[in-house]
Design an enzyme around this catalytic site. Structure first.
Site, PDB file in Angstrom:
ATOM      1  N   ASP A  48       0.828  -1.360   0.014  1.00 51.78           N
ATOM      2  CA  ASP A  48       0.063   0.095   0.093  1.00 51.78           C
ATOM      3  C   ASP A  48       0.797   1.175  -0.213  1.00 51.78           C
ATOM      4  O   ASP A  48       1.393   1.682   1.046  1.00 51.78           O
ATOM      5  CB  ASP A  48      -0.885  -0.122   1.255  1.00 51.78           C
ATOM      6  CG  ASP A  48      -1.757   1.199   1.475  1.00 51.78           C
ATOM      7  OD1 ASP A  48      -1.903   2.146   0.216  1.00 51.78           O
ATOM      8  OD2 ASP A  48      -2.205   1.618   2.513  1.00 51.78           O
ATOM      9  N   SER A  51       0.122   4.161   2.960  1.00 54.14           N
ATOM     10  CA  SER A  51       0.148   4.233   4.239  1.00 54.14           C
ATOM     11  C   SER A  51       1.642   3.586   4.384  1.00 54.14           C
ATOM     12  O   SER A  51       2.224   3.464   3.456  1.00 54.14           O
ATOM     13  CB  SER A  51      -0.881   3.087   4.937  1.00 54.14           C
ATOM     14  OG  SER A  51      -0.425   1.897   4.613  1.00 54.14           O
ATOM     15  N   ASN A  53       2.880   1.809   7.493  1.00 50.51           N
ATOM     16  CA  ASN A  53       3.029   0.858   8.424  1.00 50.51           C
ATOM     17  C   ASN A  53       2.978  -0.655   7.923  1.00 50.51           C
ATOM     18  O   ASN A  53       2.283  -1.072   7.172  1.00 50.51           O
ATOM     19  CB  ASN A  53       2.148   0.851   9.705  1.00 50.51           C
ATOM     20  CG  ASN A  53       2.423   2.313  10.665  1.00 50.51           C
ATOM     21  OD1 ASN A  53       2.004   3.333  10.299  1.00 50.51           O
ATOM     22  ND2 ASN A  53       3.035   2.040  11.790  1.00 50.51           N
ATOM     23  N   TRP A  55       1.780  -4.354   9.193  1.00 50.40           N
ATOM     24  CA  TRP A  55       1.108  -5.228  10.476  1.00 50.40           C
ATOM     25  C   TRP A  55       0.606  -6.390   9.779  1.00 50.40           C
ATOM     26  O   TRP A  55       0.211  -6.678   8.768  1.00 50.40           O
ATOM     27  CB  TRP A  55       0.085  -4.161  11.194  1.00 50.40           C
ATOM     28  CG  TRP A  55      -1.181  -3.730  10.319  1.00 50.40           C
ATOM     29  CD1 TRP A  55      -1.218  -2.856   9.679  1.00 50.40           C
ATOM     30  CD2 TRP A  55      -2.376  -4.588  10.184  1.00 50.40           C
ATOM     31  NE1 TRP A  55      -2.384  -2.655   9.085  1.00 50.40           N
ATOM     32  CE2 TRP A  55      -2.963  -3.743   9.512  1.00 50.40           C
ATOM     33  CE3 TRP A  55      -2.871  -5.760  10.620  1.00 50.40           C
ATOM     34  CZ2 TRP A  55      -4.546  -4.347   9.022  1.00 50.40           C
ATOM     35  CZ3 TRP A  55      -4.164  -6.375  10.464  1.00 50.40           C
ATOM     36  CH2 TRP A  55      -4.905  -5.439   9.545  1.00 50.40           C
ATOM     37  N   TYR A  91      -7.757   3.742   8.726  1.00 48.53           N
ATOM     38  CA  TYR A  91      -7.673   3.889   7.335  1.00 48.53           C
ATOM     39  C   TYR A  91      -8.957   4.449   6.484  1.00 48.53           C
ATOM     40  O   TYR A  91      -9.904   4.862   7.312  1.00 48.53           O
ATOM     41  CB  TYR A  91      -7.325   2.499   6.544  1.00 48.53           C
ATOM     42  CG  TYR A  91      -5.913   1.847   6.984  1.00 48.53           C
ATOM     43  CD1 TYR A  91      -5.013   1.818   6.327  1.00 48.53           C
ATOM     44  CD2 TYR A  91      -6.043   0.773   8.004  1.00 48.53           C
ATOM     45  CE1 TYR A  91      -3.710   1.598   6.658  1.00 48.53           C
ATOM     46  CE2 TYR A  91      -4.882   0.087   8.246  1.00 48.53           C
ATOM     47  CZ  TYR A  91      -3.596   0.593   7.658  1.00 48.53           C
ATOM     48  OH  TYR A  91      -2.674  -0.163   8.191  1.00 48.53           O
ATOM     49  N   ASP A 231      -1.716   5.986  -4.998  1.00 53.61           N
ATOM     50  CA  ASP A 231      -2.231   5.015  -4.060  1.00 53.61           C
ATOM     51  C   ASP A 231      -2.518   3.490  -4.463  1.00 53.61           C
ATOM     52  O   ASP A 231      -3.659   3.397  -4.760  1.00 53.61           O
ATOM     53  CB  ASP A 231      -3.390   5.850  -3.176  1.00 53.61           C
ATOM     54  CG  ASP A 231      -3.680   4.922  -1.958  1.00 53.61           C
ATOM     55  OD1 ASP A 231      -2.837   3.869  -1.843  1.00 53.61           O
ATOM     56  OD2 ASP A 231      -4.651   5.281  -1.152  1.00 53.61           O
ATOM     57  N   THR A 234      -5.939   1.846  -2.740  1.00 54.66           N
ATOM     58  CA  THR A 234      -7.257   2.477  -3.043  1.00 54.66           C
ATOM     59  C   THR A 234      -7.698   2.019  -4.376  1.00 54.66           C
ATOM     60  O   THR A 234      -7.030   2.005  -5.349  1.00 54.66           O
ATOM     61  CB  THR A 234      -7.295   4.034  -2.926  1.00 54.66           C
ATOM     62  OG1 THR A 234      -7.110   4.647  -1.771  1.00 54.66           O
ATOM     63  CG2 THR A 234      -8.608   4.460  -3.603  1.00 54.66           C
TER      64      THR A 234
END
Length: 320
Positions: A48, A51, A53, A55, A91, A231, A234
């Site tokens: 992505d 963003s 991070n 996880w 998000y 992005d 998206t």
């Protein structure tokens, strides 16, 4: 990063690079498999660019979304290092909270040691429950990383794991295979002509200045310039409600509906996004989503209205 929007997939060339094949899920999500820990525990993640991070779901999570996805178990990894830091991410759709820790993460043949990542404790609501992937791998800049966690690509650069500090993405259309993210390399078999480099206007998202959005030479949105982000996380092409309603009136998706006549696809014009003086035409075949469900064909607009400080979000519809 360079987004290579054309040409075919050549597996023989891709293998020479540090590349991660992506699964195309209904042209909506693109995700690949990474592993965390020693021995490796596998997870599917969205790569992505919107963003920062990394996880994954964990055994500490009791949300419904964690019941049907792979969960990381720290006690099964000999390289796991705990921290006392927490993590919370909101998000556009969906959210998570959890804790931060360090472990070895393997992506596309690269072993990234001591990578900080999130272990989810909560994943509220239905977004991640229905997601075909386990977690998210953010490829944007450190400045927007929650809890100041170093993004994986920045850590790769710091550890000298990539020969060039760039990555490239190819997203397939029509649910075809061949989508890929490549680290430290640009494969020229994915595009024709010369590669166009566009300066960033901010090191947050992959944010750029867009000159205009036009149809048949007439400006319909982004008059006098606007900000946009590239992005991969998206699915659609999103923008401020005023600009989107202008576009909808051209495509016939107005009056609050996103449905478009499928037969209109052949007659609708290109929508041209001019960025850094370069014209990027998006044809109707790209901005109209053609769906077959139980023998019924329906077409919907690939544009959606999102008001985020006037930002345009150039998602998968544009990148493809």
């Amino acid at each position: 990063p360079p987004y290579n929007l054309a040409s075919k997939y050549f597996p023989s060339l891709a293998k020479e690079a540090a590349s991660e094949p992506l699964t195309n899920y209904m042209d909506v999500d693109y995700y690949g498999t990474i592993s965390i820990g020693t021995p490796a525990q596998d997870f599917t993640v969205v790569f992505d660019t919107g963003s920062s991070n990394l996880w994954a779901p964990s055994v500490y999570c009791s949300s419904a979304a964690c019941t049907n996805h792979n969960k990381f178990n720290p006690s099964d990894s000999i390289t796991y290092e705990a921290t006392s830091q927490s993590l919370s991410i909101q998000y556009g759709t969906g959210s998570m909270t959890g804790i931060l820790a360090y472990d070895t993460v393997q992506v596309g043949g690269i072993a990234d040691t001591k990578q900080i990542f999130g272990l989810s404790e909560t994943e509220p609501g239905s977004t991640f429950y229905y997601a075909p992937f386990d977690g998210i791998l953010g490829l944007a800049f450190p400045s927007i990383a929650s809890s100041g966690a170093t993004p994986i690509f920045d850590n790769m650069i710091k550890e000298g794991l990539v020969s060039q500090d760039l990555f490239s993405v190819y997203l397939s259309s029509d649910e075809q295979s061949g989508s890929v993210v490549m680290f430290s390399v640009i494969d020229s078999s994915y595009y024709s002509g010369s590669l166009k480099w566009i300066p960033l206007s901010a090191e947050t998202y992959w944010e750029i200045t867009m000159d205009s959005i036009t149809i048949d030479g007439e400006t319909i949105a982004c008059s006098g310039g606007c900000q946009a982000i590239i992005d991969t996380g998206t699915s659609l092409l999103a923008g401020p409600s005023t600009g989107i309603s202008n576009i909808d009136s051209y495509t016939g998706a107005s009056n609050g509906t996103v449905r478009i006549s499928c037969s209109a696809m052949s007659s609708l014009p290109n929508i041209v996004f001019t960025i850094n003086g370069i014209e990027f035409p998006v044809p109707a075949s790209a901005y109209i989503i053609d769906v077959m469900a139980e023998h019924n064909r329906s077409c919907t607009s690939g544009f959606e209205s999102i008001d985020v400080g006037g930002l345009w979000i150039l998602g998968d519809v544009f990148i493809r």
